[in-house]
Design a protein around this motif. Structure first.
Motif, PDB file in Angstrom:
ATOM      1  N   ARG A   6      21.403   2.686  -5.597  1.00 33.49           N
ATOM      2  CA  ARG A   6      21.583   1.800  -6.405  1.00 33.49           C
ATOM      3  C   ARG A   6      22.217   0.462  -5.474  1.00 33.49           C
ATOM      4  O   ARG A   6      22.820   0.755  -4.791  1.00 33.49           O
ATOM      5  CB  ARG A   6      22.887   2.300  -7.757  1.00 33.49           C
ATOM      6  CG  ARG A   6      23.098   0.917  -8.480  1.00 33.49           C
ATOM      7  CD  ARG A   6      24.051   1.812  -9.624  1.00 33.49           C
ATOM      8  NE  ARG A   6      25.175   2.461  -9.268  1.00 33.49           N
ATOM      9  CZ  ARG A   6      26.306   2.068  -9.222  1.00 33.49           C
ATOM     10  NH1 ARG A   6      26.780   0.690  -9.639  1.00 33.49           N
ATOM     11  NH2 ARG A   6      27.473   2.911  -8.495  1.00 33.49           N
ATOM     12  N   VAL A   7      21.832  -0.614  -6.109  1.00 34.17           N
ATOM     13  CA  VAL A   7      22.023  -1.849  -5.377  1.00 34.17           C
ATOM     14  C   VAL A   7      22.966  -2.423  -6.483  1.00 34.17           C
ATOM     15  O   VAL A   7      23.196  -2.624  -7.480  1.00 34.17           O
ATOM     16  CB  VAL A   7      20.828  -2.834  -5.225  1.00 34.17           C
ATOM     17  CG1 VAL A   7      21.159  -4.110  -4.785  1.00 34.17           C
ATOM     18  CG2 VAL A   7      19.532  -2.109  -4.708  1.00 34.17           C
ATOM     19  N   ILE A   8      23.991  -2.962  -5.812  1.00 32.61           N
ATOM     20  CA  ILE A   8      25.152  -3.654  -6.167  1.00 32.61           C
ATOM     21  C   ILE A   8      25.366  -5.044  -5.493  1.00 32.61           C
ATOM     22  O   ILE A   8      25.571  -5.273  -4.161  1.00 32.61           O
ATOM     23  CB  ILE A   8      26.594  -2.996  -5.819  1.00 32.61           C
ATOM     24  CG1 ILE A   8      26.682  -1.560  -6.735  1.00 32.61           C
ATOM     25  CG2 ILE A   8      27.614  -3.721  -6.640  1.00 32.61           C
ATOM     26  CD1 ILE A   8      27.955  -0.863  -6.296  1.00 32.61           C
ATOM     27  N   HIS A   9      25.140  -6.161  -6.168  1.00 29.86           N
ATOM     28  CA  HIS A   9      25.347  -7.462  -5.705  1.00 29.86           C
ATOM     29  C   HIS A   9      26.633  -7.634  -5.397  1.00 29.86           C
ATOM     30  O   HIS A   9      27.865  -7.371  -5.991  1.00 29.86           O
ATOM     31  CB  HIS A   9      25.000  -8.563  -6.567  1.00 29.86           C
ATOM     32  CG  HIS A   9      25.090  -9.766  -6.206  1.00 29.86           C
ATOM     33  ND1 HIS A   9      25.583 -10.907  -7.019  1.00 29.86           N
ATOM     34  CD2 HIS A   9      24.762 -10.435  -5.069  1.00 29.86           C
ATOM     35  CE1 HIS A   9      25.554 -12.166  -6.294  1.00 29.86           C
ATOM     36  NE2 HIS A   9      25.264 -11.622  -4.879  1.00 29.86           N
ATOM     37  N   SER A  10      27.215  -7.965  -4.178  1.00 32.61           N
ATOM     38  CA  SER A  10      28.289  -7.978  -3.397  1.00 32.61           C
ATOM     39  C   SER A  10      28.767  -9.387  -2.767  1.00 32.61           C
ATOM     40  O   SER A  10      29.079  -9.145  -1.444  1.00 32.61           O
ATOM     41  CB  SER A  10      28.828  -6.759  -2.613  1.00 32.61           C
ATOM     42  OG  SER A  10      28.325  -5.575  -3.099  1.00 32.61           O
ATOM     43  N   PRO A  11      28.725 -10.324  -3.297  1.00 28.46           N
ATOM     44  CA  PRO A  11      29.105 -11.588  -2.831  1.00 28.46           C
ATOM     45  C   PRO A  11      30.410 -11.673  -2.423  1.00 28.46           C
ATOM     46  O   PRO A  11      31.486 -11.186  -2.799  1.00 28.46           O
ATOM     47  CB  PRO A  11      28.469 -12.746  -4.012  1.00 28.46           C
ATOM     48  CG  PRO A  11      28.907 -12.085  -5.167  1.00 28.46           C
ATOM     49  CD  PRO A  11      28.703 -10.522  -5.002  1.00 28.46           C
ATOM     50  N   GLY A  12      30.664 -12.863  -1.542  1.00 29.47           N
ATOM     51  CA  GLY A  12      32.003 -13.227  -0.909  1.00 29.47           C
ATOM     52  C   GLY A  12      31.893 -13.707   0.559  1.00 29.47           C
ATOM     53  O   GLY A  12      32.205 -14.687   0.980  1.00 29.47           O
ATOM     54  N   HIS A  13      31.272 -12.472   1.194  1.00 28.00           N
ATOM     55  CA  HIS A  13      31.045 -12.766   2.491  1.00 28.00           C
ATOM     56  C   HIS A  13      29.906 -13.850   2.697  1.00 28.00           C
ATOM     57  O   HIS A  13      29.984 -14.707   3.377  1.00 28.00           O
ATOM     58  CB  HIS A  13      30.902 -11.708   3.303  1.00 28.00           C
ATOM     59  CG  HIS A  13      30.532 -11.703   4.897  1.00 28.00           C
ATOM     60  ND1 HIS A  13      31.318 -12.076   5.495  1.00 28.00           N
ATOM     61  CD2 HIS A  13      29.489 -11.562   5.333  1.00 28.00           C
ATOM     62  CE1 HIS A  13      30.762 -12.123   6.807  1.00 28.00           C
ATOM     63  NE2 HIS A  13      29.516 -11.836   6.797  1.00 28.00           N
ATOM     64  N   THR A  14      28.723 -13.697   1.739  1.00 27.63           N
ATOM     65  CA  THR A  14      27.683 -14.360   1.562  1.00 27.63           C
ATOM     66  C   THR A  14      27.484 -14.393   0.322  1.00 27.63           C
ATOM     67  O   THR A  14      27.715 -13.662  -0.366  1.00 27.63           O
ATOM     68  CB  THR A  14      26.450 -14.210   2.500  1.00 27.63           C
ATOM     69  OG1 THR A  14      25.887 -13.022   1.951  1.00 27.63           O
ATOM     70  CG2 THR A  14      26.926 -13.814   3.909  1.00 27.63           C
ATOM     71  N   LEU A  15      26.392 -15.323  -0.279  1.00 30.27           N
ATOM     72  CA  LEU A  15      26.231 -15.414  -1.528  1.00 30.27           C
ATOM     73  C   LEU A  15      25.240 -14.328  -1.893  1.00 30.27           C
ATOM     74  O   LEU A  15      25.049 -13.976  -3.102  1.00 30.27           O
ATOM     75  CB  LEU A  15      25.272 -16.740  -1.691  1.00 30.27           C
ATOM     76  CG  LEU A  15      26.006 -18.148  -1.626  1.00 30.27           C
ATOM     77  CD1 LEU A  15      25.219 -19.068  -1.497  1.00 30.27           C
ATOM     78  CD2 LEU A  15      26.785 -18.206  -2.802  1.00 30.27           C
TER      79      LEU A  15
END
Length: 288
Positions: free
Chosen positions: A138-147
């Protein structure tokens, strides 16, 4: 819950972790964040680290289904295209990579750079799932370090890239162009909401005084992570993260790495002499 076998590979020069995971039932697997080595003094590339992964894959008999990047890296070149050439395997990254491409296209003044993510074979959306053998990923979009950062949750293992570090080092920086400590806090909460026994594999380890480490469980991160063990609220975490980031120099390979990695791990097109050249945006960043 399905449990993949995970093999970790340390690139000491950049403090980076690369991974190969596979389903023991089917021997199908995937590569995560392969490193293409770069000597900044000689401006020379080599494939030692990626070749180590390739040797392991061939010796183990793994059928690689995907070559996965978690984000466009600022500290090393991606070896995804080189491994694709050797294995015939598709490459993938999160769909928000187009935002990173457009941001750095402007910084480098590359008006002709395609900023549509076409440099990868697949762009994954948040929540999208795919299979590696019998293991759901499963893919979790995890921004913060990069977009564009994503986490890949493969059974009871998760590849969390530059969000969490090992517990004694805390969390990853959020001060790059497009970074955000507020978004990183939210991403960390999603990752730490995974089951406590989930193995979290980090993208880097810089802690001095001990051998390099790559994995801690969700429960261990909650209990021991120096930035998170007191369960800070968003404001407290942001103040903590932003204060730390203000003391950090930019990564020494960032300006070389990003213009390669927004191309999916490819050098700029050769010029009339047959060589590729990197550009440096003078005075875009302030001295640190």
């Amino acid at each position: 819950m399905k449990s993949p076998i995970v093999e970790s590979f340390w690139d000491e020069a950049t403090g980076s972790w690369q991974y190969v995971f596979h389903d023991p039932a089917t021997m199908q697997g995937a590569v995560v964040d392969p490193v293409w080595n770069f000597d900044p003094l000689a401006c020379a590339t080599r494939t030692d680290s990626a070749a180590e992964l390739l040797d392991y894959i061939r010796a183990t008999g793994i059928e690689v289904a995907w070559i996965l990047d978690t984000h466009p890296h600022a500290d090393h070149f991606s070896a995804a295209p080189w491994l694709k050439e050797k294995l015939g395997t598709p490459t993938a990254i999160g769909e928000h990579v187009v935002k990173v491409q457009k941001l750095w296209q402007e910084i480098y003044h590359l008006p002709d750079l395609p900023a549509d993510g076409a440099q990868w074979d697949r762009l994954f959306a948040d929540g999208e799932e795919f299979m590696v053998g019998e293991i759901p990923v499963r893919v979790i979009h995890s921004p913060g370090h990069t977009l564009a950062s994503v986490t890949y949750v493969a059974g009871d293992a998760a590849f969390v890239h530059d969000t969490l570090m090992m517990p004694d080092s805390g969390t990853s920086r959020a001060d790059f162009p497009g970074g955000s400590s507020a978004e990183l806090y939210d991403s960390l909460q999603r990752i730490l909401a995974l089951p406590g026994e989930t193995r979290l594999y980090v993208g880097h380890d810089y802690a001095p005084g001990r051998p390099a480490q790559c994995m801690a469980t969700v429960a261990e991160q909650k209990a021991r992570n120096i930035h998170l063990r007191d369960a800070p609220d968003a404001a407290t975490y942001r103040a903590r993260r932003d204060k730390r980031d203000a003391t950090l120099p930019l990564p020494k390979l960032m300006l070389a790495a990003l213009q390669v990695n927004i191309r999916g791990g490819r050098l700029p097109e050769p010029e009339s002499d047959g060589r590729s050249y990197l550009k440096l945006p003078l005075n875009y960043f302030e001295p640190r």
